[in-house]
Scaffold this motif. Structure first.
Motif, PDB file in Angstrom:
ATOM      1  N   ARG A 236       0.840  -1.194   0.000  1.00 20.04           N
ATOM      2  CA  ARG A 236       0.000   0.000   0.000  1.00 20.04           C
ATOM      3  C   ARG A 236       0.880   1.250   0.000  1.00 20.04           C
ATOM      4  O   ARG A 236       2.072   1.212   0.315  1.00 20.04           O
ATOM      5  CB  ARG A 236      -0.935   0.010   1.197  1.00 20.04           C
ATOM      6  N   GLY A 237       0.280   2.386  -0.382  1.00 16.63           N
ATOM      7  CA  GLY A 237       1.024   3.620  -0.450  1.00 16.63           C
ATOM      8  C   GLY A 237       1.415   4.154   0.912  1.00 16.63           C
ATOM      9  O   GLY A 237       0.838   3.787   1.949  1.00 16.63           O
ATOM     10  N   THR A 238       2.401   5.028   0.901  1.00 14.44           N
ATOM     11  CA  THR A 238       2.803   5.687   2.145  1.00 14.44           C
ATOM     12  C   THR A 238       1.732   6.683   2.564  1.00 14.44           C
ATOM     13  O   THR A 238       1.145   6.563   3.645  1.00 14.44           O
ATOM     14  CB  THR A 238       4.153   6.401   1.951  1.00 14.44           C
ATOM     15  N   MET A 239       1.488   7.675   1.706  1.00 17.29           N
ATOM     16  CA  MET A 239       0.381   8.610   1.933  1.00 17.29           C
ATOM     17  C   MET A 239      -0.517   8.690   0.705  1.00 17.29           C
ATOM     18  O   MET A 239      -1.702   8.976   0.823  1.00 17.29           O
ATOM     19  CB  MET A 239       0.926   9.996   2.302  1.00 17.29           C
ATOM     20  N   ASP A 240       0.049   8.436  -0.476  1.00 21.24           N
ATOM     21  CA  ASP A 240      -0.753   8.327  -1.701  1.00 21.24           C
ATOM     22  C   ASP A 240      -1.141   6.861  -1.909  1.00 21.24           C
ATOM     23  O   ASP A 240      -0.926   6.023  -1.042  1.00 21.24           O
ATOM     24  CB  ASP A 240       0.048   8.849  -2.890  1.00 21.24           C
ATOM     25  N   ASP A 241      -1.689   6.548  -3.076  1.00 20.40           N
ATOM     26  CA  ASP A 241      -2.140   5.189  -3.369  1.00 20.40           C
ATOM     27  C   ASP A 241      -1.164   4.472  -4.300  1.00 20.40           C
ATOM     28  O   ASP A 241      -0.527   5.086  -5.150  1.00 20.40           O
ATOM     29  CB  ASP A 241      -3.514   5.208  -4.047  1.00 20.40           C
ATOM     30  N   THR A 242      -1.075   3.175  -4.149  1.00 22.44           N
ATOM     31  CA  THR A 242      -0.466   2.295  -5.148  1.00 22.44           C
ATOM     32  C   THR A 242      -1.578   1.891  -6.105  1.00 22.44           C
ATOM     33  O   THR A 242      -2.641   1.437  -5.660  1.00 22.44           O
ATOM     34  CB  THR A 242       0.144   1.059  -4.481  1.00 22.44           C
ATOM     35  N   VAL A 243      -1.349   2.032  -7.408  1.00 18.11           N
ATOM     36  CA  VAL A 243      -2.420   1.828  -8.390  1.00 18.11           C
ATOM     37  C   VAL A 243      -1.971   0.838  -9.457  1.00 18.11           C
ATOM     38  O   VAL A 243      -0.882   0.967 -10.020  1.00 18.11           O
ATOM     39  CB  VAL A 243      -2.830   3.163  -9.056  1.00 18.11           C
ATOM     40  N   ILE A 244      -2.839  -0.143  -9.744  1.00 18.85           N
ATOM     41  CA  ILE A 244      -2.631  -1.095 -10.836  1.00 18.85           C
ATOM     42  C   ILE A 244      -3.719  -0.840 -11.872  1.00 18.85           C
ATOM     43  O   ILE A 244      -4.906  -1.006 -11.590  1.00 18.85           O
ATOM     44  CB  ILE A 244      -2.686  -2.559 -10.355  1.00 18.85           C
ATOM     45  N   GLY A 245      -3.330  -0.448 -13.079  1.00 19.40           N
ATOM     46  CA  GLY A 245      -4.287  -0.004 -14.081  1.00 19.40           C
ATOM     47  C   GLY A 245      -5.080  -1.120 -14.730  1.00 19.40           C
ATOM     48  O   GLY A 245      -4.689  -2.293 -14.738  1.00 19.40           O
ATOM     49  N   GLU A 246      -6.169  -0.747 -15.314  1.00 13.96           N
ATOM     50  CA  GLU A 246      -7.113  -1.671 -15.955  1.00 13.96           C
ATOM     51  C   GLU A 246      -6.416  -2.605 -16.941  1.00 13.96           C
ATOM     52  O   GLU A 246      -5.594  -2.187 -17.757  1.00 13.96           O
ATOM     53  CB  GLU A 246      -8.181  -0.865 -16.689  1.00 13.96           C
ATOM     54  N   GLY A 247      -6.754  -3.899 -16.851  1.00 14.43           N
ATOM     55  CA  GLY A 247      -6.289  -4.878 -17.819  1.00 14.43           C
ATOM     56  C   GLY A 247      -4.843  -5.303 -17.672  1.00 14.43           C
ATOM     57  O   GLY A 247      -4.354  -6.118 -18.466  1.00 14.43           O
ATOM     58  N   THR A 248      -4.140  -4.812 -16.683  1.00  7.20           N
ATOM     59  CA  THR A 248      -2.737  -5.187 -16.490  1.00  7.20           C
ATOM     60  C   THR A 248      -2.631  -6.607 -15.950  1.00  7.20           C
ATOM     61  O   THR A 248      -3.447  -7.029 -15.116  1.00  7.20           O
ATOM     62  CB  THR A 248      -2.049  -4.187 -15.554  1.00  7.20           C
ATOM     63  N   LYS A 249      -1.620  -7.336 -16.410  1.00  4.33           N
ATOM     64  CA  LYS A 249      -1.393  -8.717 -15.982  1.00  4.33           C
ATOM     65  C   LYS A 249      -0.023  -8.801 -15.309  1.00  4.33           C
ATOM     66  O   LYS A 249       0.993  -8.449 -15.908  1.00  4.33           O
ATOM     67  CB  LYS A 249      -1.445  -9.680 -17.172  1.00  4.33           C
ATOM     68  N   ILE A 250      -0.020  -9.269 -14.069  1.00  2.03           N
ATOM     69  CA  ILE A 250       1.198  -9.374 -13.277  1.00  2.03           C
ATOM     70  C   ILE A 250       1.439 -10.848 -12.953  1.00  2.03           C
ATOM     71  O   ILE A 250       0.563 -11.530 -12.441  1.00  2.03           O
ATOM     72  CB  ILE A 250       1.079  -8.542 -11.982  1.00  2.03           C
ATOM     73  N   ASP A 251       2.630 -11.319 -13.228  1.00  2.00           N
ATOM     74  CA  ASP A 251       3.003 -12.719 -13.061  1.00  2.00           C
ATOM     75  C   ASP A 251       3.237 -13.055 -11.584  1.00  2.00           C
ATOM     76  O   ASP A 251       3.084 -12.221 -10.691  1.00  2.00           O
ATOM     77  CB  ASP A 251       4.268 -12.969 -13.889  1.00  2.00           C
ATOM     78  N   ASN A 252       3.657 -14.294 -11.337  1.00  3.45           N
ATOM     79  CA  ASN A 252       3.994 -14.741  -9.985  1.00  3.45           C
ATOM     80  C   ASN A 252       5.260 -14.047  -9.474  1.00  3.45           C
ATOM     81  O   ASN A 252       6.138 -13.658 -10.243  1.00  3.45           O
ATOM     82  CB  ASN A 252       4.246 -16.255  -9.971  1.00  3.45           C
ATOM     83  N   LEU A 253       5.357 -13.926  -8.153  1.00  4.24           N
ATOM     84  CA  LEU A 253       6.594 -13.504  -7.493  1.00  4.24           C
ATOM     85  C   LEU A 253       7.090 -12.141  -7.962  1.00  4.24           C
ATOM     86  O   LEU A 253       8.284 -11.920  -8.164  1.00  4.24           O
ATOM     87  CB  LEU A 253       7.690 -14.559  -7.685  1.00  4.24           C
ATOM     88  N   VAL A 254       6.180 -11.217  -8.111  1.00  4.53           N
ATOM     89  CA  VAL A 254       6.527  -9.836  -8.451  1.00  4.53           C
ATOM     90  C   VAL A 254       6.363  -8.976  -7.202  1.00  4.53           C
ATOM     91  O   VAL A 254       5.436  -9.183  -6.413  1.00  4.53           O
ATOM     92  CB  VAL A 254       5.634  -9.310  -9.594  1.00  4.53           C
TER      93      VAL A 254
END
Length: 354
Positions: A236-254
């Motif tokens: 999570r973000g420190t004071m802002d947000d962590t953002v993952i955009g629409e349709g993004t694909k993230i593999d294992n162990l990232v």
């Protein structure tokens, strides 16, 4: 390979119908009624299977192929034996992917661990949580106070959904996942063991040489149609947000650090690490094992080769590789020069021995 009971064959789709649904042209209309039940690699495909071929270098595999049809483009078509119908397309990889979704729908996301439908009596759902009709919660899952979950979403065994988390509709949260301090969109898939919304890694120097923890009070925002691989962590973000955009694909162990913002339709391969406050544009592809420095910007459409170290900003549309990452043409030239020097040294060493 012996029969795979984990992903049994489809009851059957007409070859003609399949061709239409995946946007291909069937070479022989006389076989349009042939039933397709499963996918298989070219070398061991049997009647009822469909396969695909992208390169001429695999043409030897056609000698043992007995598939009911093969998906390929016009450059491969002349190599296909006459007894195998062709589904012709300029995008065979995409067409095969679409065929797989139709023939093996159950394999498209983590499956149920039990036959129970609905909320298991062995799950804990806080009385203040709000679950729309059609939510499934498997045994040993925990739904925290004030959490909200949309219809069609399944929370698998042992998952933990923290207080106040919002999860949209038609999501799959697999076994052992934890989702904290997060807002999750619709049609999101999170694979087993992923950790979403835990502390980011932030410390300040202490007065006596130690480190003082910096509070992390931001959120994680995961937009629609994102897929997150097994054992991936998104802070999570420190004071802002962590953002993952629409349709993004993230593999294992990232590992995605705090305050990172990843754009839409990106692909991030296994063992990538992205340090905090990095900005990644839309359509970015990052190869496996790469490291991305914090507080930099990677522009839209960038491609990063595997095992690269990205230390500074990358302009939009560029292809980078190496450590430190640099334009691909420079990286390849450097690699060629190093190989030439190594060869020269070996020749000199051999001459001395003579």
């Amino acid at each position: 390979m012996e029969q795979n009971w984990f992903f049994p064959p489809h009851k059957g789709i007409r070859l003609g119908d399949l061709a239409n649904q995946i946007g291909t042209e069937l070479s022989d209309g006389a076989v349009a009624d042939r039933a397709i039940h499963s996918v298989a690699p070219v070398y061991r495909a049997k009647p009822g299977d469909i396969c695909y071929m992208l390169s001429r270098k695999y043409r030897a595999e056609l000698e043992t192929c007995q598939a009911s049809a093969i998906i390929c483009d016009k450059t491969i078509a002349p190599l296909v034996p006459p007894h195998i119908p062709i589904l012709l397309t300029g995008r065979p990889h995409t067409a095969f992917a679409l065929a797989g979704t139709l023939l093996h729908e159950v394999a498209m996301r983590p499956s149920r661990n039990t036959s129970l439908v609905g909320v298991s009596p062995a799950a804990f759902v806080d009385p203040s949580a709000r679950l729309e009709e059609g939510v499934e919660v498997e045994p040993m899952a925990v739904i925290g106070a004030g959490a909200e979950i949309g219809s069609g979403t399944r929370i698998a065994a042992g998952a933990v959904i923290g207080p106040g988390v919002r999860i949209g509709r038609d999501c799959t949260i697999a076994a052992g996942v934890s989702v904290l301090c997060a807002l999750v969109g619709n049609n999101v898939i999170i694979h087993p063991g992923a950790r979403i919304g835990q502390d980011g890694f932030g410390y300040a120097p202490g007065p006596k040489g130690g480190m003082i923890k910096i509070v992390q009070v931001g959120r994680v925002i995961i937009q629609d149609h994102v897929e997150i691989g097994a054992n991936t962590t998104i802070d999570r973000g420190t004071m802002d947000d962590t953002v993952i955009g629409e349709g993004t694909k993230i593999d294992n162990l990232v590992q995605v650090g705090h305050n990172v913002r990843i754009g839409r339709y990106c692909g991030i391969v296994s063992q990538v690490g992205i340090a905090g406050s990095t900005r990644i544009g839309d359509g970015v592809m990052i190869g496996g094992g790469s490291g991305v420095n914090g507080h930099i910007t990677v522009g839209d459409g960038v491609q990063i080769a595997a095992m690269s170290g990205v230390a500074s900003d990358v302009p939009a549309g560029e292809r980078y590789g190496g450590i430190p990452a640099r334009p691909m043409r420079d990286f390849l030239r450097d690699v060629a020069e190093m190989a030439l020097r190594a060869s020269d040294r070996q020749k000199k060493k051999g001459g001395t021995n003579e």
